[in-house]
Design a protein around this motif. Structure first.
Motif: not given
Length: 255
Positions: A157-161, A163-168, A174-181, A252-255
């Motif tokens: 969802a927002y994480n992927y937008s 540029h965070g990783p997709i998790l199985p 858990l993924a900790l992702t920055a937004v426009a660092a 999603e990862q191969f699209t």
């Protein structure tokens, strides 16, 4: 899952969803959620999350049918053989995140998030965040538009937008992702164990206000936000065979 005898149909406010609800209830009957064996949610991903939160205490599985736009958490809509689809459905179990946010006024707000907890700047200037993991300082200052912590279910969802990783879906991370660092430049975040307790402290909240959001429940003017996984709560999402979250995340990862 066993054949569902009693189905509770819940629908978003759109005409498309309401028409589907009326047609399905005429065909399969109608039960209140508290009297049902399973819940069928008609709408988009946002309504699916809303349904899961609203019916959490009932402990029922939720099967979504897409009457929205993306429908990542939903199955394809069809009126035929619904009881058979429910009987054959595969379950994905998702533990939500627990957010504890403290505001500049000292108010404490707690909420659950199935997808992610995000912090976003609420003014013209970039946010400045301090990050602690399990009580240990990991980043003194992150200058950014925001940051988020997401579950595997929320990783597309927002994480992927951002540029965070997709998790199985079964991953205990858990993924900790920055937004426009802005600083550290290009820092994208980190992968953390599911047991981690993450705390964000807002630096200079008066000059650089920040809001927190847990699955669209927003809290303004936060000074600190603590987030942890909630293993005692398990949401069961039902999918048609071969179309479960694991398959969707891989595709999603191969699209």
């Amino acid at each position: 899952m066993p054949a569902a005898r009693k189905i509770a149909f819940l629908a978003s406010d759109t005409a498309l969803s309401q028409d589907a609800k009326q047609a399905l209830e005429a065909r399969y009957g109608s039960y209140a959620p508290e009297d049902a064996d399973v819940i069928v949610a008609l709408g988009g991903d946002g309504f699916m999350l809303q349904t899961m939160h609203a019916t959490q205490a009932l402990g029922l599985s939720v099967y979504g049918m897409n009457r929205g736009t993306v429908g990542f958490l939903m199955n394809a809509y069809a009126e035929d053989d619904l009881t058979g689809r429910l009987e054959r459905a595969e379950a994905a179990v998702v533990n939500p995140l627990h957010m504890r946010a403290t505001t500049t006024e000292g108010k404490v707000v707690e909420a659950l998030a199935i997808n992610e907890v995000s912090l976003l700047r609420a003014g013209p200037q970039a946010a400045k965040l301090r990050i602690l993991v399990d009580g240990r300082l990991r980043m003194e200052e992150l200058v950014c538009d925001g940051a988020l912590l997401c579950t595997p279910a929320g990783s597309t969802a927002y994480n992927y937008s951002a540029h965070g990783p997709i998790l199985p879906i079964g991953a205990d991370v858990l993924a900790l992702t920055a937004v426009a660092a802005f600083r550290p430049r290009r820092w994208r975040g980190a992968l953390l164990p599911k047991s981690a307790v993450v705390r964000f402290d807002v630096i200079d909240p008066d000059k650089r206000p920040v809001m927190a959001d847990a699955d669209s429940r927003s809290v303004a003017n936060v000074v600190s936000v603590e987030i942890r996984s909630e293993p005692d709560i398990a949401h069961r999402i039902l999918f048609d065979p071969g179309h479960g979250l694991d398959e969707r995340l891989l595709r999603e990862q191969f699209t």
